[in-house]
Motif scaffolding. Structure first.
Motif, short mmCIF file in Angstrom:
data_model
loop_
_atom_site.label_atom_id
_atom_site.label_comp_id
_atom_site.label_asym_id
_atom_site.label_seq_id
_atom_site.Cartn_x
_atom_site.Cartn_y
_atom_site.Cartn_z
N VAL A 66 8.65 -2.43 -32.16
CA VAL A 66 7.24 -2.77 -32.39
C VAL A 66 6.65 -3.45 -31.16
O VAL A 66 5.44 -3.46 -30.97
CB VAL A 66 7.05 -3.66 -33.64
CG1 VAL A 66 7.43 -2.91 -34.90
CG2 VAL A 66 7.84 -4.95 -33.51
N SER A 120 -2.50 7.50 -35.68
CA SER A 120 -2.28 6.47 -36.71
C SER A 120 -0.80 6.21 -36.89
O SER A 120 0.04 7.03 -36.54
CB SER A 120 -2.89 6.92 -38.05
OG SER A 120 -2.19 8.03 -38.56
N ASN A 127 12.32 0.22 -43.10
CA ASN A 127 11.94 -0.02 -41.70
C ASN A 127 11.56 1.27 -40.98
O ASN A 127 11.81 1.43 -39.80
CB ASN A 127 13.04 -0.76 -40.94
CG ASN A 127 13.13 -2.20 -41.35
OD1 ASN A 127 12.13 -2.81 -41.71
ND2 ASN A 127 14.33 -2.74 -41.33
N SER A 148 1.58 4.63 -40.09
CA SER A 148 1.57 4.15 -41.47
C SER A 148 2.18 2.75 -41.55
O SER A 148 2.78 2.26 -40.59
CB SER A 148 2.38 5.10 -42.36
OG SER A 148 3.77 4.97 -42.08
N ASP A 149 2.02 2.13 -42.69
CA ASP A 149 2.70 0.86 -42.92
C ASP A 149 4.20 1.10 -42.83
O ASP A 149 4.69 2.19 -43.13
CB ASP A 149 2.35 0.31 -44.31
CG ASP A 149 0.91 -0.16 -44.39
OD1 ASP A 149 0.34 -0.51 -43.35
OD2 ASP A 149 0.36 -0.15 -45.50
N ILE A 150 4.92 0.07 -42.44
CA ILE A 150 6.38 0.19 -42.36
C ILE A 150 6.93 0.10 -43.77
O ILE A 150 6.61 -0.81 -44.53
CB ILE A 150 6.97 -0.89 -41.44
CG1 ILE A 150 6.45 -0.67 -40.01
CG2 ILE A 150 8.48 -0.87 -41.48
CD1 ILE A 150 6.88 -1.72 -39.02
N PHE A 151 7.76 1.08 -44.11
CA PHE A 151 8.36 1.13 -45.44
C PHE A 151 9.52 0.15 -45.53
O PHE A 151 9.97 -0.41 -44.53
CB PHE A 151 8.86 2.56 -45.74
CG PHE A 151 7.79 3.60 -45.63
CD1 PHE A 151 6.71 3.61 -46.50
CD2 PHE A 151 7.85 4.58 -44.64
CE1 PHE A 151 5.72 4.57 -46.41
CE2 PHE A 151 6.86 5.55 -44.54
CZ PHE A 151 5.80 5.54 -45.42
N GLU A 152 10.03 -0.03 -46.74
CA GLU A 152 11.17 -0.92 -46.97
C GLU A 152 12.38 -0.53 -46.12
O GLU A 152 13.21 -1.36 -45.81
CB GLU A 152 11.56 -0.90 -48.45
CG GLU A 152 10.54 -1.55 -49.34
CD GLU A 152 10.92 -1.46 -50.81
OE1 GLU A 152 12.06 -1.10 -51.13
OE2 GLU A 152 10.05 -1.75 -51.64
N ALA A 178 8.32 4.25 -40.40
CA ALA A 178 6.88 4.48 -40.49
C ALA A 178 6.60 5.93 -40.10
O ALA A 178 7.40 6.57 -39.42
CB ALA A 178 6.13 3.54 -39.56
#
Length: 71
Positions: A24, A53, A61, A55-59, A63
């Motif tokens: 990140v 774009s 880790n 996306s939000d980072i998923f559980e 995206a």
């Protein structure tokens, strides 16, 4: 307006791997390090790639990254 001979085919974006790791802290440069773009009329348009774009980072880790390239 009509442009004769206009290019109606978008560039093709290719990734060296469908799943890859990027920190990140690298920002978009880290996300674009494995992407290239080719256009039938203009050739290599890799320099035009942008990260459209993330996306939000998923559980897990992970995206989803959406890229765009221009010719």
């Amino acid at each position: 307006m009509f442009f004769s001979g206009a290019d109606h085919n978008p560039p093709v974006i290719r990734l060296s791997s469908e799943v890859f790791e990027a920190s990140v802290y690298e920002g978009t440069q880290g996300l674009m390090s494995n992407a290239t773009a080719w256009d039938e009329e203009e050739g290599n348009v890799t320099d035009s790639i942008v990260v459209e774009s993330v996306s939000d980072i998923f559980e897990t880790n992970k995206a989803v990254v959406t890229y765009a390239a221009f010719d």
